[in-house]
Write an enzyme that holds these catalytic residues in place. Sequence first.
Site, PDB file in Angstrom:
ATOM      1  CE1 TYR A 108       7.850  31.320   2.921  1.00  0.00           C
ATOM      2  CE2 TYR A 108       5.697  32.385   2.852  1.00  0.00           C
ATOM      3  CZ  TYR A 108       6.473  31.236   2.823  1.00  0.00           C
ATOM      4  OH  TYR A 108       5.869  30.020   2.684  1.00  0.00           O
ATOM      5  CD  GLU A 129       8.739  28.160   1.347  1.00  0.00           C
ATOM      6  OE1 GLU A 129       7.786  27.915   2.093  1.00  0.00           O
ATOM      7  OE2 GLU A 129       9.870  27.663   1.504  1.00  0.00           O
TER       8      GLU A 129
END
Length: 369
Positions: free
Chosen positions: A103, A185
């Site tokens: 992530y 993101e």
Amino acid sequence: MILLEFEVKEILEQYGIPTEAAVTVDSTSVGKLNELASHLRSPLVVKAQVRGWGRGKAGLVKFAETLEEAEKLARSMLGSPFGAERVRYVMVSEFVKPRRELYLSMMLGGDPPGVLLLASTAGGVSVEEKAAGSLLSLRLDPSVGLRSYAVRRVAKHLGVSEALLEPVLRGMFRALWDYSLTLLELNPLAETEHGLVAIDRKAIADEDSGNPKLASFISRYEEELGPLQREARRWGFAAVQLEGDIAVVGNGAGLTMATLDAVADAGGRPGLFLDLGGGAAAERVKAALGLVLAQPQVSKILVNIVGGITRCDEVARGLVEAVRERKERDVKIVVRLSGFMEEEGRRILREAGIVAYPSLEDAVREVVG
């Protein structure tokens, strides 16, 4: 404005961030999927393109072994509901098998203001729960930029080489500024045998930035809007259509949402959320009320104004003018006024036959009852 995933993919590719091969179709091109996606290798991933989070849990991400199967899934997704929107685009992409799912995100904000960089070795679905305890948080000074020590810290935390990670981080940082993004993101950022691949991505852009690079994205977004949202956007109102019959109008998102909750708690069914914003003059209030009165499902309106920057007398004038122009509509209007120029506002409303309540509780009781 939340960008669609394929739009974010276009941005990332400009900065050399690896992504998987994919094509995007809509209702007019889904019949040509076999032709458009003939270069893709199976298995395939079929993903609805939506402006929000949680599409996987909503059943809008599927796997297919053949293009025929992918087309069938794409057709089933197009037009499907996702919250208040309908799926207009579907992406069909090659399946990338990750060794690990990572992530990475960058976002503006915080205290002190800057860029917050988050990294975790636990990417993928439900990252909020999985990343607990494994999240690295770094604050980047925009005036300094992305320094090498930050790249080293993130690379060490994720367990990947600096050579692989540095172009990804630098590309993200540049994209953030070049496209006026407030959030970018990569989740998951897949670690594969061939390197890092951003196989899912999200971004929020500041649509009020005036950035010409956002023009095509904003144009696509505006095509999706219905008449209510398009007109509200023109005036700078935040408006959301709901399922009930009571429209809630306030000055400030927090106040309007709290009013919405009060109506629901009292047994009412909110049908429209409209935030005037701060400092609304009579003309804006008239436009807002006119917009609400034009919604056929609305039979009651609760206007909740706490005067400060917003003058209560300006609200009252705009409200009265809107009602006069739409006097053919039989709509119950309940007003709560409090704050700057309250007495003058009450006088204007009273002369027009509209009662202004001093408390929200009384106003909610009246509109729901």
